[in-house]
Design a protein around this motif. Structure first.
Motif, PDB file in Angstrom:
ATOM      1  N   TRP A   8       1.014  -1.203   0.222  1.00 14.02           N
ATOM      2  CA  TRP A   8       0.084  -0.234   0.156  1.00 14.02           C
ATOM      3  C   TRP A   8       0.640   1.276  -0.001  1.00 14.02           C
ATOM      4  O   TRP A   8       0.636   2.256  -0.665  1.00 14.02           O
ATOM      5  N   ASN A  12       1.252   3.916  -3.399  1.00 16.85           N
ATOM      6  CA  ASN A  12       0.880   5.311  -2.908  1.00 16.85           C
ATOM      7  C   ASN A  12       1.839   6.163  -3.619  1.00 16.85           C
ATOM      8  O   ASN A  12       1.653   7.506  -3.863  1.00 16.85           O
ATOM      9  N   THR A  15       1.832   6.545  -7.085  1.00 16.38           N
ATOM     10  CA  THR A  15       0.870   7.261  -7.221  1.00 16.38           C
ATOM     11  C   THR A  15       1.323   8.805  -7.397  1.00 16.38           C
ATOM     12  O   THR A  15       0.950   9.389  -8.184  1.00 16.38           O
ATOM     13  N   GLY A  46      -4.391   3.497  -4.169  1.00 19.09           N
ATOM     14  CA  GLY A  46      -3.610   4.728  -4.085  1.00 19.09           C
ATOM     15  C   GLY A  46      -4.361   5.968  -3.958  1.00 19.09           C
ATOM     16  O   GLY A  46      -3.755   7.130  -4.246  1.00 19.09           O
ATOM     17  N   GLY A  49      -2.616   8.736  -1.945  1.00 15.21           N
ATOM     18  CA  GLY A  49      -1.471   9.449  -2.706  1.00 15.21           C
ATOM     19  C   GLY A  49      -2.072  10.097  -3.769  1.00 15.21           C
ATOM     20  O   GLY A  49      -1.554  11.343  -4.064  1.00 15.21           O
TER      21      GLY A  49
END
Length: 89
Positions: A8, A12, A15, A46, A49
């Motif tokens: 994760w 992010n 992203t 994402g 982000g």
């Protein structure tokens, strides 16, 4: 660190970098990142982000259709998280 959390965090970060790259090349001769890819990154997890990058780079904030799609993604993710967190095991 759990594997899902590492995934994760990397997603992010990626992203944010992709949104920053797209903003940096906007208005130039290079080929832009398609909006469907920007939204797909958010959909895959994402979205924090993406929201951060939209604000940081002031990118895609003036396009209502993109903002609407992003808010639908975020809303759906919040609903899913609430359902998962409040269900009885």
């Amino acid at each position: 660190m759990p594997a899902w959390l590492a995934w994760w965090l990397v997603l992010n970060l990626a992203t944010v970098l992709v949104y920053g790259y797209d903003k940096a090349i906007a208005g130039g001769k290079r080929r832009r990142v398609p909006e469907r890819w920007l939204l797909a990154l958010a959909l895959l997890g994402g979205s924090p982000g993406a929201l951060f990058a939209m604000r940081l780079f002031r990118h895609k904030t003036a396009k209502p259709s993109f903002r609407r799609a992003m808010m639908l993604i975020v809303t759906a993710q919040v609903v899913v998280m609430l359902v998962l967190l409040t269900r009885n095991p």
